[in-house]
Structures are given as C-alpha cells and as structure tokens.
Design an enzyme around this catalytic site. Structure first.
Site, PDB file in Angstrom:
ATOM      1  N   GLU A   1      90.979  94.611  57.901  1.00 48.97           N
ATOM      2  CA  GLU A   1      92.080  95.099  58.727  1.00 48.97           C
ATOM      3  C   GLU A   1      92.699  96.317  58.054  1.00 48.97           C
ATOM      4  OE1 GLU A   1      94.990  92.205  60.082  1.00 48.97           O
ATOM      5  OE2 GLU A   1      96.606  93.692  59.898  1.00 48.97           O
TER       6      GLU A   1
ATOM      7  N   GLU B   1     103.045 100.062  59.925  1.00 48.85           N
ATOM      8  CA  GLU B   1     103.816  98.875  60.291  1.00 48.85           C
ATOM      9  C   GLU B   1     105.270  99.101  59.900  1.00 48.85           C
ATOM     10  OE1 GLU B   1     101.612  94.747  60.067  1.00 48.85           O
ATOM     11  OE2 GLU B   1     101.394  95.835  58.171  1.00 48.85           O
TER      12      GLU B   1
END
Length: 255
Positions: free
Chosen positions: A137, A142
């Site tokens: 990932e 974020e």
C-alpha cells in the site's frame, strides 16, 4: 587569434533538452464534465461487511456514490451525518487505470475537523490473490483531523504495516488552507514524497524482497474520506458535517 566556439550556448541548451528523454503522460484526470468518468473510476459502497466490516479500521462511515460528485472540474467527496449514521464517498481505478512506477502528482484541498480522514492512496493489483498487506500500500497523502497541520506519507508492507507502517509526518501550518500539491516518485528501488515541491520523505527498504518492498508490480488509485476509526478517530466532532474533500487533478508521468 580569438577563439570562437563552434556552438552557441543557446544551441547547446536546445540540443541538450531536445535530446533528453521526455516524461510520458500515462494517466491524467482533470475531472472535466459533470459526472465521474466511469472509464477510469469505480464506486466502492457499503460498510465493508461481511468481509471487512468497518473496512478493517473500525471506521463509522457507510460509503455511497451519492456523496461523490464533480463540481467545477473537481472531484468532491462529501461526508455527512444523517441520524446516527455517517455517510461518505470512495472511488478507485481497479481494473481500469493500473500502472507500475512513475511520478504521481495530485492537487487537493482537505476536509478538516476531528474524526475526518481524507486520503489518496494506492493498492497492488494483486490484492485479491495475496491479500493485504502482501499487496503493498502506497499512501500518497493522508490527513486526520485530530492532528491539525499534519500530513502522513506512509508505506505498508508485510514487514511493516498498520500501526507499524513506514511513515513520515510532515507539519505544515497552512496545509488546511486552499489547494496543495502532493507528489510521489515511485521507482523500482525507492519511493520519494514531496509537498508543494519540497522533499519530505524517501523510503528505501533494508532488504529488497516481497516482505520489505512489495512495490515492483502494478498498483491502482483509491480516493476516499473515512470517518472515525482506529486511525481517523476515535472521537468525531459532529459539528464539522457536512464536510467536503476536493481533488483538482491527478497526473502520472514516466520517463
């Protein structure tokens, strides 16, 4: 006798740049039109149940395409609360836009408030076969509202994932104001992160194997805004709803 160069500086520069390899655009999304381009994108809907309830993080939102719109050339993901339930949007490019290596540039405007978790990220296309985190990932950007002014740049691998992910937090005082550009340079041997042109993190594994660098195969994009959960919460400030997360464009180039 005075020396006369055979080539002028301008000609040398012209020849240098004209012969240098140019970056090839392998994907570009400007969110034109009045609806999501379904040749590029898929909707993800529901709460993850029964296979991955809370999408693996005890998140509170239910995803629905009703909270994904295109406005003025921008992707808009909205999070709302209706009664005692939270709703938001999530899209991906699985089986449509998948690529291996490149420079990824995303311009976005954050949704802010405690409990919100807007993210732009990538998963390996082999996730259905090997599962997570074996697929790898790459979190391009974020943000969690409980940590103002902070951007996370993270990688999840079998060796280091979830709360033990390889991650860098970058504090930028005005990150909540307006649009900012998040760039990730993904190569065979490392992954570099930039925010508004400034280098903030480079990931290089101690060992190049599947456990430490599962990033040598194609990946696809995901864009979403979660509510609460192990990382985004646990507290949620209901006064922030409705909240909108904007993505202006995505561009992928490769030399």
């Amino acid at each position: 006798m005075k020396f006369q160069p055979s080539l002028s500086l301008s000609l040398v520069l012209f020849l240098f740049f004209s012969c240098s390899p140019r970056a090839q655009v392998i994907f570009e999304e400007n969110f034109d039109g009045d609806s999501l381009n379904m040749e590029h994108w898929n909707y993800e809907e529901g709460d993850g149940c029964p296979n991955l309830c809370g999408w693996g993080n005890n998140e509170r939102q239910i995803y629905s395409r009703d909270y994904v719109t295109i406005e003025d050339g921008k992707l808009v993901i909205e999070a709302v609360k209706k009664g005692d339930k939270y709703f938001s949007g999530k899209v991906n490019t699985k089986d449509k836009i998948e690529f291996q290596y490149g420079t990824i540039e995303v311009r976005a405007k954050l949704a802010t408030g405690e409990g919100l978790w807007p993210a732009i990220w990538m998963l390996g296309t082999n996730i259905n076969e090997v599962g997570w985190p074996a697929s790898g990932e790459i979190d391009l950007m974020e943000y969690v509202g409980r940590e103002p002014h902070t951007i996370y740049s993270s990688l999840h691998t079998p060796a280091n994932h979830a709360g033990n992910a390889s991650s860098k937090k970058t504090v930028i005082k005005d990150i909540e104001e307006g649009y900012h550009t998040y760039k990730t340079v993904w190569t065979r041997d490392d992954i570099q992160y930039f925010i508004d042109g400034k280098h903030v993190y480079t990931f290089k594994p101690p060992v190049y194997d599947d456990a430490h660098y599962p990033f040598r195969h194609p990946f696809y994009f995901l864009i979403n805004m979660a509510v609460g959960g192990n990382f985004g919460g646990p507290e949620v400030d209901d006064s922030v709803f409705p909240a909108k997360f904007y993505v202006d464009h995505i561009k992928v180039t490769r030399k």
